[in-house]
Motif scaffolding. Structure first.
Motif, short mmCIF file in Angstrom:
data_model
loop_
_atom_site.label_atom_id
_atom_site.label_comp_id
_atom_site.label_asym_id
_atom_site.label_seq_id
_atom_site.Cartn_x
_atom_site.Cartn_y
_atom_site.Cartn_z
N GLN A 233 127.14 123.57 -83.70
CA GLN A 233 127.36 123.96 -85.08
C GLN A 233 128.27 122.95 -85.78
N LYS A 234 127.75 122.27 -86.77
CA LYS A 234 128.44 121.15 -87.39
C LYS A 234 129.74 121.54 -88.07
N LYS A 235 129.82 122.75 -88.60
CA LYS A 235 130.99 123.17 -89.36
C LYS A 235 131.96 124.01 -88.53
N SER A 236 131.90 123.87 -87.22
CA SER A 236 132.78 124.66 -86.35
C SER A 236 133.85 123.79 -85.71
N GLU A 237 134.96 124.42 -85.36
CA GLU A 237 136.03 123.78 -84.61
C GLU A 237 136.52 124.74 -83.54
N LEU A 238 136.79 124.20 -82.37
CA LEU A 238 137.25 125.00 -81.24
C LEU A 238 138.69 124.64 -80.90
N TYR A 239 139.51 125.67 -80.73
CA TYR A 239 140.89 125.49 -80.28
C TYR A 239 141.06 126.27 -78.97
N ARG A 240 141.34 125.54 -77.91
CA ARG A 240 141.50 126.14 -76.58
C ARG A 240 142.98 126.20 -76.21
N VAL A 241 143.50 127.40 -76.03
CA VAL A 241 144.89 127.60 -75.65
C VAL A 241 144.91 128.14 -74.22
N ASN A 242 145.49 127.38 -73.31
CA ASN A 242 145.50 127.79 -71.91
C ASN A 242 146.64 127.09 -71.18
N GLU A 243 147.32 127.82 -70.34
CA GLU A 243 148.47 127.26 -69.64
C GLU A 243 148.07 126.20 -68.61
N LYS A 244 146.93 126.42 -67.96
CA LYS A 244 146.51 125.51 -66.89
C LYS A 244 145.15 124.89 -67.16
N LEU A 245 144.19 125.68 -67.61
CA LEU A 245 142.82 125.20 -67.78
C LEU A 245 142.53 124.90 -69.25
N TYR A 246 143.28 123.97 -69.80
CA TYR A 246 143.17 123.62 -71.21
C TYR A 246 142.25 122.43 -71.46
N GLN A 247 141.71 121.82 -70.42
CA GLN A 247 140.93 120.59 -70.55
C GLN A 247 139.65 120.84 -71.36
N LEU A 248 139.19 119.77 -72.04
CA LEU A 248 137.99 119.84 -72.86
C LEU A 248 137.00 118.75 -72.45
N SER A 249 135.74 119.02 -72.66
CA SER A 249 134.70 118.04 -72.39
C SER A 249 134.77 116.90 -73.42
N GLU A 250 134.51 115.67 -72.97
CA GLU A 250 134.56 114.52 -73.87
C GLU A 250 133.54 114.64 -75.00
N GLU A 251 132.44 115.31 -74.75
CA GLU A 251 131.40 115.42 -75.77
C GLU A 251 131.84 116.27 -76.96
N LEU A 252 132.97 117.00 -76.81
CA LEU A 252 133.49 117.80 -77.91
C LEU A 252 134.55 117.06 -78.72
N GLY A 253 134.71 115.79 -78.44
CA GLY A 253 135.72 114.98 -79.13
C GLY A 253 135.59 115.07 -80.64
N GLY A 254 136.70 115.35 -81.31
CA GLY A 254 136.71 115.47 -82.76
C GLY A 254 136.36 116.85 -83.27
N LYS A 255 135.85 117.72 -82.38
CA LYS A 255 135.49 119.08 -82.79
C LYS A 255 136.27 120.14 -82.04
N ALA A 256 137.04 119.72 -81.05
CA ALA A 256 137.77 120.68 -80.23
C ALA A 256 139.16 120.14 -79.91
N TYR A 257 140.11 121.05 -79.79
CA TYR A 257 141.50 120.68 -79.55
C TYR A 257 142.09 121.62 -78.51
N SER A 258 142.92 121.08 -77.64
CA SER A 258 143.51 121.91 -76.58
C SER A 258 145.01 122.02 -76.75
N ILE A 259 145.53 123.16 -76.35
CA ILE A 259 146.97 123.43 -76.38
C ILE A 259 147.37 123.91 -74.99
N SER A 260 148.20 123.14 -74.32
CA SER A 260 148.63 123.48 -72.96
C SER A 260 149.80 124.45 -73.02
N LYS A 261 149.46 125.71 -73.18
CA LYS A 261 150.50 126.74 -73.30
C LYS A 261 149.91 128.10 -72.95
#
Length: 270
Positions: A233-261
């Motif tokens: 979905q072109k108009k979507s953004e993902l924010y992943r908040v996780n203490e340990k498993l916060y990693q994101l796939s490279e293919e989501l670059g620019g559309k997803a952000y992680s917070i290690s917490k």
């Protein structure tokens, strides 16, 4: 960067047309609970005795239900989302999530809950509500188990049928959740259908996806589908908040952000 990111997400919530929220295992984590050793012993006892279906109720008993940090954090989120069009998907099987004042029909719990009972044999059309008497029975059992753990004594035996019996086959009632041996999925299908219909209306809309504390216990429910939604979905953004498993796939670059917490800590300071 932490506070800057949090302020950014608050702004994103305000700007979004729709918000999709995923609630994960961190909201069932009792790392802040007192006397965790006793809790762990009771948990292991339930699993060894074939009563793992009681784990969600044990978690709620131990964490305090609507007094828990998880409940407080999620209530703060519900308040921030009060004027938004949103849907919540939870794999955290505990009472705190269900007690939050979400908008009506905007929560689905595909891993079940502790609010309904099912036949232990899996009779598909039997799903009564858990009564106050049932809750008192479970609380008393956990109290006795806690006393046994504190005194290093043998745990009490759960009496089958304490929550009633199935009117069709006579087998004991148990709580309707993923830990039941014959999990009856009919308990969540209606809310899941509402969720899938809601998702259809997110196409070409400004969609904010918040994935909070979702681990890898049930990745096919939230983690992988949310990544897929964010990717396509072109108009979507993902924010992943996780203490340990916060990693994101490279293919989501620019559309997803992680917070290690830890997601609960993050919500309480949002």
């Amino acid at each position: 960067m932490g506070s800057e990111m949090e302020n950014w997400i608050c702004d994103k919530i305000k700007q979004a047309d729709l918000v999709l929220v995923g609630i994960g295992e961190e909201f069932s984590d009792l790392k802040h609970a007192p006397e965790k050793k006793a809790y762990q012993e009771i948990r292991e006892s339930l699993m060894a005795s074939g009563n793992a279906w009681m784990l969600p109720a044990l978690n709620s008993f131990w964490s305090g239900g609507n007094d828990s940090r998880a409940y407080q954090g999620l209530c703060m989120l519900a308040e921030r989302l009060s004027d938004k069009n949103y849907f919540v998907v939870s794999v955290a099987v505990n009472e705190a999530v269900a007690l939050v004042p979400w908008k009506e029909h905007r929560l689905t719990t595909p891993c079940g809950s502790e609010n309904k009972k099912q036949c232990s044999g899996g009779c598909s059309d039997v799903l009564p509500e858990v009564t106050e008497k049932d809750k008192d029975t479970l609380t008393q059992y956990f109290e006795e188990s806690k006393q046994a753990a504190d005194k290093a004594k043998e745990f009490p035996k759960w009496i089958e049928g304490s929550l009633g019996v199935c009117p069709h086959c006579g087998k004991p009632f148990i709580l309707n959740n993923i830990y039941a041996q014959n999990y009856n999925e009919n308990g969540y299908l209606e809310s899941w259908q509402r969720y899938t219909k809601w998702l259809q209306g997110t196409l070409n809309r400004n969609l904010l996806i918040l994935e909070l504390g979702v681990g890898m216990q049930f990745p096919s429910v939230i983690r992988w589908p949310f990544e897929k939604i964010a990717f396509f979905q072109k108009k979507s953004e993902l924010y992943r908040v996780n203490e340990k498993l916060y990693q994101l796939s490279e293919e989501l670059g620019g559309k997803a952000y992680s917070i290690s917490k830890n997601a609960i800590d993050w919500l309480l300071h949002l």
